[in-house]
Design a protein around this motif. Structure first.
Motif, PDB file in Angstrom:
ATOM      1  N   ALA A  44       0.809  -1.218   0.000  1.00  0.00           N
ATOM      2  CA  ALA A  44       0.000   0.000   0.000  1.00  0.00           C
ATOM      3  C   ALA A  44       0.841   1.266   0.000  1.00  0.00           C
ATOM      4  CB  ALA A  44      -0.931  -0.012   1.211  1.00  0.00           C
ATOM      5  N   LEU A  45       2.020   1.225   0.612  1.00  0.00           N
ATOM      6  CA  LEU A  45       2.884   2.407   0.695  1.00  0.00           C
ATOM      7  C   LEU A  45       3.900   2.490  -0.440  1.00  0.00           C
ATOM      8  CD1 LEU A  45       3.732   2.527   4.526  1.00  0.00           C
ATOM      9  CD2 LEU A  45       1.958   3.795   3.300  1.00  0.00           C
ATOM     10  N   SER A  46       3.925   1.478  -1.317  1.00  0.00           N
ATOM     11  CA  SER A  46       5.023   1.356  -2.282  1.00  0.00           C
ATOM     12  C   SER A  46       5.089   2.504  -3.284  1.00  0.00           C
ATOM     13  CB  SER A  46       4.918   0.017  -3.023  1.00  0.00           C
ATOM     14  OG  SER A  46       3.702  -0.076  -3.750  1.00  0.00           O
ATOM     15  N   ARG A  47       3.983   3.199  -3.499  1.00  0.00           N
ATOM     16  CA  ARG A  47       3.985   4.342  -4.419  1.00  0.00           C
ATOM     17  C   ARG A  47       4.798   5.503  -3.864  1.00  0.00           C
ATOM     18  NH1 ARG A  47      -0.228   8.730  -5.564  1.00  0.00           N
ATOM     19  NH2 ARG A  47      -0.797   8.283  -3.411  1.00  0.00           N
ATOM     20  N   ASP A  48       4.890   5.579  -2.508  1.00  0.00           N
ATOM     21  CA  ASP A  48       5.469   6.757  -1.865  1.00  0.00           C
ATOM     22  C   ASP A  48       6.619   6.470  -0.916  1.00  0.00           C
ATOM     23  OD1 ASP A  48       3.340   8.841  -2.680  1.00  0.00           O
ATOM     24  OD2 ASP A  48       2.155   7.210  -1.827  1.00  0.00           O
ATOM     25  N   ALA A  49       6.879   5.202  -0.605  1.00  0.00           N
ATOM     26  CA  ALA A  49       7.886   4.890   0.420  1.00  0.00           C
ATOM     27  C   ALA A  49       8.596   3.586   0.113  1.00  0.00           C
ATOM     28  CB  ALA A  49       7.222   4.808   1.800  1.00  0.00           C
ATOM     29  N   ASN A  50       9.801   3.498   0.612  1.00  0.00           N
ATOM     30  CA  ASN A  50      10.537   2.232   0.615  1.00  0.00           C
ATOM     31  C   ASN A  50      10.347   1.604   1.995  1.00  0.00           C
ATOM     32  OD1 ASN A  50      12.093   1.839  -1.952  1.00  0.00           O
ATOM     33  ND2 ASN A  50      12.785   3.911  -1.454  1.00  0.00           N
ATOM     34  N   THR A  51       9.683   0.456   2.027  1.00  0.00           N
ATOM     35  CA  THR A  51       9.361  -0.197   3.292  1.00  0.00           C
ATOM     36  C   THR A  51      10.274  -1.394   3.519  1.00  0.00           C
ATOM     37  OG1 THR A  51       7.050   0.483   3.120  1.00  0.00           O
ATOM     38  CG2 THR A  51       7.559  -1.290   4.664  1.00  0.00           C
ATOM     39  N   LEU A  52      10.980  -1.368   4.638  1.00  0.00           N
ATOM     40  CA  LEU A  52      11.785  -2.505   5.092  1.00  0.00           C
ATOM     41  C   LEU A  52      11.064  -3.116   6.286  1.00  0.00           C
ATOM     42  CD1 LEU A  52      13.923  -0.784   3.517  1.00  0.00           C
ATOM     43  CD2 LEU A  52      15.621  -1.580   5.178  1.00  0.00           C
ATOM     44  N   VAL A  53      11.015  -4.439   6.338  1.00  0.00           N
ATOM     45  CA  VAL A  53      10.396  -5.110   7.479  1.00  0.00           C
ATOM     46  C   VAL A  53      11.432  -6.008   8.135  1.00  0.00           C
ATOM     47  CG1 VAL A  53       8.453  -6.485   8.300  1.00  0.00           C
ATOM     48  CG2 VAL A  53       8.211  -5.131   6.205  1.00  0.00           C
ATOM     49  N   ALA A  54      11.568  -5.874   9.457  1.00  0.00           N
ATOM     50  CA  ALA A  54      12.505  -6.731  10.180  1.00  0.00           C
ATOM     51  C   ALA A  54      11.928  -8.137  10.291  1.00  0.00           C
ATOM     52  CB  ALA A  54      12.755  -6.162  11.576  1.00  0.00           C
ATOM     53  N   GLN A  55      12.778  -9.120  10.072  1.00  0.00           N
ATOM     54  CA  GLN A  55      12.394 -10.522  10.265  1.00  0.00           C
ATOM     55  C   GLN A  55      13.200 -11.066  11.441  1.00  0.00           C
ATOM     56  OE1 GLN A  55      10.081 -12.564   9.774  1.00  0.00           O
ATOM     57  NE2 GLN A  55      10.488 -13.894   8.021  1.00  0.00           N
ATOM     58  N   TYR A  56      12.532 -11.288  12.572  1.00  0.00           N
ATOM     59  CA  TYR A  56      13.225 -11.797  13.752  1.00  0.00           C
ATOM     60  C   TYR A  56      13.571 -13.276  13.568  1.00  0.00           C
ATOM     61  CZ  TYR A  56      10.546  -7.860  15.819  1.00  0.00           C
ATOM     62  OH  TYR A  56       9.965  -6.650  16.094  1.00  0.00           O
ATOM     63  N   PRO A  57      14.595 -13.761  14.272  1.00  0.00           N
ATOM     64  CA  PRO A  57      14.895 -15.195  14.238  1.00  0.00           C
ATOM     65  C   PRO A  57      13.742 -16.015  14.809  1.00  0.00           C
ATOM     66  CG  PRO A  57      16.723 -13.955  15.184  1.00  0.00           C
ATOM     67  CD  PRO A  57      15.566 -13.009  15.078  1.00  0.00           C
ATOM     68  N   GLY A  58      13.637 -17.281  14.366  1.00  0.00           N
ATOM     69  CA  GLY A  58      12.683 -18.216  14.939  1.00  0.00           C
ATOM     70  C   GLY A  58      11.375 -18.338  14.193  1.00  0.00           C
ATOM     71  N   ARG A  59      11.241 -17.655  13.038  1.00  0.00           N
ATOM     72  CA  ARG A  59       9.974 -17.717  12.309  1.00  0.00           C
ATOM     73  C   ARG A  59      10.218 -17.783  10.810  1.00  0.00           C
ATOM     74  NH1 ARG A  59       8.565 -13.423  16.085  1.00  0.00           N
ATOM     75  NH2 ARG A  59      10.481 -14.262  16.924  1.00  0.00           N
ATOM     76  N   GLU A  60       9.224 -18.312  10.093  1.00  0.00           N
ATOM     77  CA  GLU A  60       9.286 -18.478   8.654  1.00  0.00           C
ATOM     78  C   GLU A  60      10.610 -19.119   8.235  1.00  0.00           C
ATOM     79  OE1 GLU A  60       8.093 -14.625   7.049  1.00  0.00           O
ATOM     80  OE2 GLU A  60       5.987 -15.249   7.175  1.00  0.00           O
ATOM     81  N   ASP A  61      11.356 -18.488   7.341  1.00  0.00           N
ATOM     82  CA  ASP A  61      12.587 -19.112   6.861  1.00  0.00           C
ATOM     83  C   ASP A  61      13.719 -19.062   7.887  1.00  0.00           C
ATOM     84  OD1 ASP A  61      12.546 -16.325   6.456  1.00  0.00           O
ATOM     85  OD2 ASP A  61      14.228 -16.466   5.062  1.00  0.00           O
ATOM     86  N   ARG A  62      13.485 -18.417   9.045  1.00  0.00           N
ATOM     87  CA  ARG A  62      14.484 -18.392  10.116  1.00  0.00           C
ATOM     88  C   ARG A  62      14.053 -19.276  11.289  1.00  0.00           C
ATOM     89  NH1 ARG A  62      16.770 -12.619  11.588  1.00  0.00           N
ATOM     90  NH2 ARG A  62      18.566 -13.943  12.042  1.00  0.00           N
ATOM     91  N   ILE A  63      13.166 -20.219  11.016  1.00  0.00           N
ATOM     92  CA  ILE A  63      12.558 -21.034  12.058  1.00  0.00           C
ATOM     93  C   ILE A  63      13.589 -21.817  12.865  1.00  0.00           C
ATOM     94  CG2 ILE A  63      12.189 -23.024  10.530  1.00  0.00           C
ATOM     95  CD1 ILE A  63       9.739 -21.800  13.240  1.00  0.00           C
TER      96      ILE A  63
END
Length: 258
Positions: A44-63
Protein backbone atom coordinates in the motif's frame (compact mmCIF):
# COMPACT_ATOMS: atom_id res chain seq x y z
CA UNK A 1 8.47 -14.79 1.28
CA UNK A 2 9.85 -11.54 0.00
CA UNK A 3 13.36 -10.52 -0.96
CA UNK A 4 16.52 -9.72 0.95
CA UNK A 5 18.15 -6.37 0.35
CA UNK A 6 21.10 -8.57 -0.48
CA UNK A 7 21.68 -12.31 -0.28
CA UNK A 8 23.33 -12.18 3.13
CA UNK A 9 20.96 -10.30 5.43
CA UNK A 10 18.16 -12.52 6.79
CA UNK A 11 16.89 -9.69 9.04
CA UNK A 12 15.48 -7.57 6.21
CA UNK A 13 12.48 -8.09 3.92
CA UNK A 14 11.68 -5.74 1.06
CA UNK A 15 8.45 -6.89 -0.54
CA UNK A 16 7.70 -3.86 -2.73
CA UNK A 17 10.63 -1.52 -3.47
CA UNK A 18 9.46 2.08 -3.63
CA UNK A 19 10.67 4.96 -5.79
CA UNK A 20 14.34 5.83 -5.64
CA UNK A 21 14.99 8.41 -2.95
CA UNK A 22 11.58 7.92 -1.33
CA UNK A 23 11.13 8.04 2.44
CA UNK A 24 12.14 4.85 4.22
CA UNK A 25 9.69 3.13 6.59
CA UNK A 26 11.07 0.36 8.81
CA UNK A 27 8.54 -2.00 10.41
CA UNK A 28 9.05 -4.09 13.54
CA UNK A 29 6.61 -7.02 14.04
CA UNK A 30 4.64 -7.91 17.15
CA UNK A 31 5.24 -10.88 19.46
CA UNK A 32 4.97 -14.06 17.42
CA UNK A 33 4.71 -12.00 14.25
CA UNK A 34 6.72 -12.38 11.08
CA UNK A 35 7.72 -10.01 8.31
CA UNK A 36 5.08 -11.30 5.90
CA UNK A 37 2.33 -9.90 8.15
CA UNK A 38 3.34 -6.45 6.89
CA UNK A 39 3.34 -7.32 3.20
CA UNK A 40 -0.04 -5.54 2.64
CA UNK A 41 1.25 -2.37 4.29
CA UNK A 42 4.41 -2.51 2.18
CA UNK A 43 2.32 -2.83 -0.98
CA UNK A 44 0.00 0.00 0.00
CA UNK A 45 2.88 2.41 0.70
CA UNK A 46 5.02 1.36 -2.28
CA UNK A 47 3.99 4.34 -4.42
CA UNK A 48 5.47 6.76 -1.86
CA UNK A 49 7.89 4.89 0.42
CA UNK A 50 10.54 2.23 0.61
CA UNK A 51 9.36 -0.20 3.29
CA UNK A 52 11.79 -2.50 5.09
CA UNK A 53 10.40 -5.11 7.48
CA UNK A 54 12.50 -6.73 10.18
CA UNK A 55 12.39 -10.52 10.26
CA UNK A 56 13.22 -11.80 13.75
CA UNK A 57 14.89 -15.19 14.24
CA UNK A 58 12.68 -18.22 14.94
CA UNK A 59 9.97 -17.72 12.31
CA UNK A 60 9.29 -18.48 8.65
CA UNK A 61 12.59 -19.11 6.86
CA UNK A 62 14.48 -18.39 10.12
CA UNK A 63 12.56 -21.03 12.06
CA UNK A 64 15.69 -23.00 12.94
CA UNK A 65 17.51 -19.99 14.42
CA UNK A 66 17.58 -19.35 18.16
CA UNK A 67 15.48 -16.41 19.31
CA UNK A 68 16.95 -13.58 21.39
CA UNK A 69 16.22 -14.02 25.10
CA UNK A 70 16.01 -10.36 26.11
CA UNK A 71 14.86 -7.08 24.60
CA UNK A 72 18.42 -5.77 24.74
CA UNK A 73 19.68 -8.78 22.79
CA UNK A 74 16.87 -8.44 20.23
CA UNK A 75 17.36 -4.69 19.76
CA UNK A 76 21.15 -5.00 19.55
CA UNK A 77 20.92 -7.69 16.87
CA UNK A 78 18.19 -5.89 14.94
CA UNK A 79 20.09 -2.60 14.90
CA UNK A 80 23.37 -4.25 13.89
CA UNK A 81 21.61 -5.93 10.94
CA UNK A 82 19.60 -2.89 9.89
CA UNK A 83 22.32 -0.27 10.34
CA UNK A 84 23.93 -0.62 6.87
CA UNK A 85 20.53 -0.25 5.20
CA UNK A 86 19.07 2.66 7.17
CA UNK A 87 18.53 5.97 5.42
CA UNK A 88 19.54 9.28 6.98
CA UNK A 89 16.15 9.75 8.70
CA UNK A 90 13.94 6.65 8.48
CA UNK A 91 10.47 6.37 9.99
CA UNK A 92 10.17 3.50 12.47
CA UNK A 93 6.85 1.69 12.93
CA UNK A 94 6.20 -0.97 15.55
CA UNK A 95 3.04 -2.76 16.62
CA UNK A 96 2.65 -4.11 20.19
CA UNK A 97 6.01 -5.65 21.16
CA UNK A 98 7.39 -4.26 17.91
CA UNK A 99 6.84 -0.74 19.25
CA UNK A 100 9.30 -1.40 22.06
CA UNK A 101 11.79 -2.96 19.62
CA UNK A 102 11.46 0.13 17.40
CA UNK A 103 11.96 2.42 20.41
CA UNK A 104 15.11 0.57 21.51
CA UNK A 105 16.53 0.40 17.98
CA UNK A 106 15.92 4.16 17.64
CA UNK A 107 17.89 4.74 20.85
CA UNK A 108 20.75 2.63 19.52
CA UNK A 109 20.72 4.52 16.23
CA UNK A 110 21.00 7.82 18.10
CA UNK A 111 23.87 6.61 20.27
CA UNK A 112 25.74 5.19 17.28
CA UNK A 113 25.20 7.92 14.68
CA UNK A 114 23.99 11.00 16.56
CA UNK A 115 20.85 10.91 14.40
CA UNK A 116 17.34 9.87 15.32
CA UNK A 117 14.58 8.54 13.09
CA UNK A 118 12.36 11.15 11.45
CA UNK A 119 9.46 9.77 13.50
CA UNK A 120 8.60 6.82 15.72
CA UNK A 121 5.11 5.38 15.17
CA UNK A 122 3.97 3.06 17.97
CA UNK A 123 0.80 1.03 17.74
CA UNK A 124 -1.23 -0.73 20.47
CA UNK A 125 1.56 -0.48 23.02
CA UNK A 126 1.80 1.05 26.48
CA UNK A 127 4.66 3.45 27.07
CA UNK A 128 7.94 1.83 28.17
CA UNK A 129 7.54 3.11 31.74
CA UNK A 130 3.91 1.92 31.97
CA UNK A 131 4.27 -1.67 30.85
CA UNK A 132 3.18 -4.39 33.27
CA UNK A 133 4.20 -8.02 33.61
CA UNK A 134 1.03 -10.08 33.17
CA UNK A 135 2.88 -13.39 33.60
CA UNK A 136 1.61 -14.81 30.31
CA UNK A 137 4.87 -16.70 29.85
CA UNK A 138 3.93 -18.91 32.82
CA UNK A 139 0.63 -20.08 31.27
CA UNK A 140 0.31 -23.57 29.84
CA UNK A 141 -0.11 -23.96 26.09
CA UNK A 142 -3.92 -23.96 26.10
CA UNK A 143 -4.08 -20.88 28.33
CA UNK A 144 -1.50 -19.00 26.27
CA UNK A 145 -3.30 -19.85 23.04
CA UNK A 146 -6.57 -18.61 24.55
CA UNK A 147 -4.93 -15.29 25.45
CA UNK A 148 -3.51 -14.92 21.94
CA UNK A 149 -6.85 -15.70 20.32
CA UNK A 150 -8.66 -13.26 22.61
CA UNK A 151 -6.42 -10.49 21.30
CA UNK A 152 -7.10 -11.58 17.73
CA UNK A 153 -3.45 -12.42 17.08
CA UNK A 154 -4.05 -15.73 15.35
CA UNK A 155 -6.71 -17.47 13.32
CA UNK A 156 -9.35 -19.29 15.37
CA UNK A 157 -8.82 -22.46 13.34
CA UNK A 158 -5.22 -22.84 14.41
CA UNK A 159 -6.30 -24.67 17.57
CA UNK A 160 -7.26 -27.66 15.45
CA UNK A 161 -3.80 -28.07 13.95
CA UNK A 162 -1.37 -29.47 16.55
CA UNK A 163 1.61 -29.38 14.17
CA UNK A 164 1.07 -25.70 13.47
CA UNK A 165 0.65 -25.01 17.16
CA UNK A 166 3.96 -26.65 17.94
CA UNK A 167 5.61 -24.17 15.60
CA UNK A 168 3.74 -21.08 16.77
CA UNK A 169 3.61 -21.45 20.54
CA UNK A 170 7.35 -21.75 21.30
CA UNK A 171 8.03 -18.63 19.23
CA UNK A 172 5.17 -16.78 20.89
CA UNK A 173 6.22 -17.92 24.36
CA UNK A 174 9.79 -16.66 23.91
CA UNK A 175 8.62 -13.33 22.47
CA UNK A 176 6.14 -12.88 25.31
CA UNK A 177 8.89 -13.59 27.86
CA UNK A 178 11.16 -11.01 26.19
CA UNK A 179 8.39 -8.40 26.19
CA UNK A 180 7.27 -9.07 29.77
CA UNK A 181 10.79 -8.95 31.19
CA UNK A 182 11.55 -5.62 29.53
CA UNK A 183 12.15 -2.65 31.81
CA UNK A 184 12.92 0.77 30.39
CA UNK A 185 16.08 2.47 31.53
CA UNK A 186 15.51 5.43 33.81
CA UNK A 187 14.97 8.46 31.60
CA UNK A 188 14.85 6.43 28.38
CA UNK A 189 13.90 8.83 25.56
CA UNK A 190 14.17 9.32 21.83
CA UNK A 191 14.86 12.67 20.16
CA UNK A 192 12.15 12.41 17.53
CA UNK A 193 8.38 12.93 17.45
CA UNK A 194 6.29 9.95 18.54
CA UNK A 195 2.91 9.13 16.98
CA UNK A 196 0.85 6.77 19.12
CA UNK A 197 -2.02 4.74 17.63
CA UNK A 198 -4.41 3.55 20.35
CA UNK A 199 -7.22 1.10 19.48
CA UNK A 200 -10.33 2.05 21.44
CA UNK A 201 -11.12 -1.55 22.42
CA UNK A 202 -7.61 -2.75 23.25
CA UNK A 203 -7.74 -4.70 26.53
CA UNK A 204 -4.01 -4.27 27.11
CA UNK A 205 -3.46 -0.55 26.49
CA UNK A 206 -5.33 2.38 28.05
CA UNK A 207 -5.46 6.08 27.27
CA UNK A 208 -3.25 6.74 30.30
CA UNK A 209 -0.57 4.21 29.36
CA UNK A 210 -0.62 5.40 25.74
CA UNK A 211 -0.38 9.09 26.69
CA UNK A 212 2.67 8.23 28.82
CA UNK A 213 4.76 7.96 25.65
CA UNK A 214 5.10 11.74 26.10
CA UNK A 215 7.62 10.98 28.85
CA UNK A 216 9.87 9.11 26.40
CA UNK A 217 10.58 11.73 23.76
CA UNK A 218 12.09 15.19 23.69
CA UNK A 219 10.30 16.09 20.46
CA UNK A 220 6.55 15.87 21.06
CA UNK A 221 3.84 13.22 20.96
CA UNK A 222 0.47 12.82 19.28
CA UNK A 223 -2.06 10.14 20.26
CA UNK A 224 -4.59 8.92 17.70
CA UNK A 225 -7.51 6.83 18.98
CA UNK A 226 -8.77 4.40 16.32
CA UNK A 227 -11.61 1.93 16.11
CA UNK A 228 -10.85 -1.70 16.93
CA UNK A 229 -9.13 -4.11 19.25
CA UNK A 230 -5.46 -4.92 19.75
CA UNK A 231 -5.09 -6.20 16.17
CA UNK A 232 -7.17 -3.44 14.58
CA UNK A 233 -4.67 -3.24 11.73
CA UNK A 234 -5.93 -6.67 10.56
CA UNK A 235 -9.63 -6.16 11.27
CA UNK A 236 -9.77 -2.54 10.05
CA UNK A 237 -6.97 -2.43 7.44
CA UNK A 238 -8.23 0.57 5.48
CA UNK A 239 -8.61 2.62 8.65
CA UNK A 240 -5.09 1.62 9.70
CA UNK A 241 -3.70 2.66 6.33
CA UNK A 242 -5.58 5.96 6.45
CA UNK A 243 -3.95 6.83 9.77
CA UNK A 244 -0.52 5.74 8.57
CA UNK A 245 -0.84 7.93 5.48
CA UNK A 246 -1.85 10.92 7.62
CA UNK A 247 1.03 10.37 10.01
CA UNK A 248 3.48 10.09 7.11
CA UNK A 249 1.95 13.04 5.25
CA UNK A 250 1.13 10.90 2.22
CA UNK A 251 -1.92 11.70 0.10
CA UNK A 252 -4.41 8.83 -0.26
CA UNK A 253 -4.29 6.80 -3.43
CA UNK A 254 -7.34 6.51 -5.69
CA UNK A 255 -7.58 2.81 -4.84
CA UNK A 256 -5.87 1.34 -1.78
CA UNK A 257 -3.94 -1.91 -1.99
CA UNK A 258 -4.74 -2.97 1.57
Amino acid sequence: MGEYRNGRNPWIRIFHPGPEGARQVVCFPHAGGSASYYRPLSEALSRDANTLVAQYPGREDRISEEQPRSMAELADAAYAALRPELSERPVFFGHSMGAIVAFEVARRMARDTGRSPERLVVSACAAPSRRTDAGLRFLDDDELLAEIMELGGTDAGVGGHPELLRLILPVMRTDVAVAEAYEADAGAVVDCPVSVILPDRDPKVTQITAEAWREHTTAGTEVRVVEGGHFYLATHPRLFLEHMRRILGIAPAESEAI
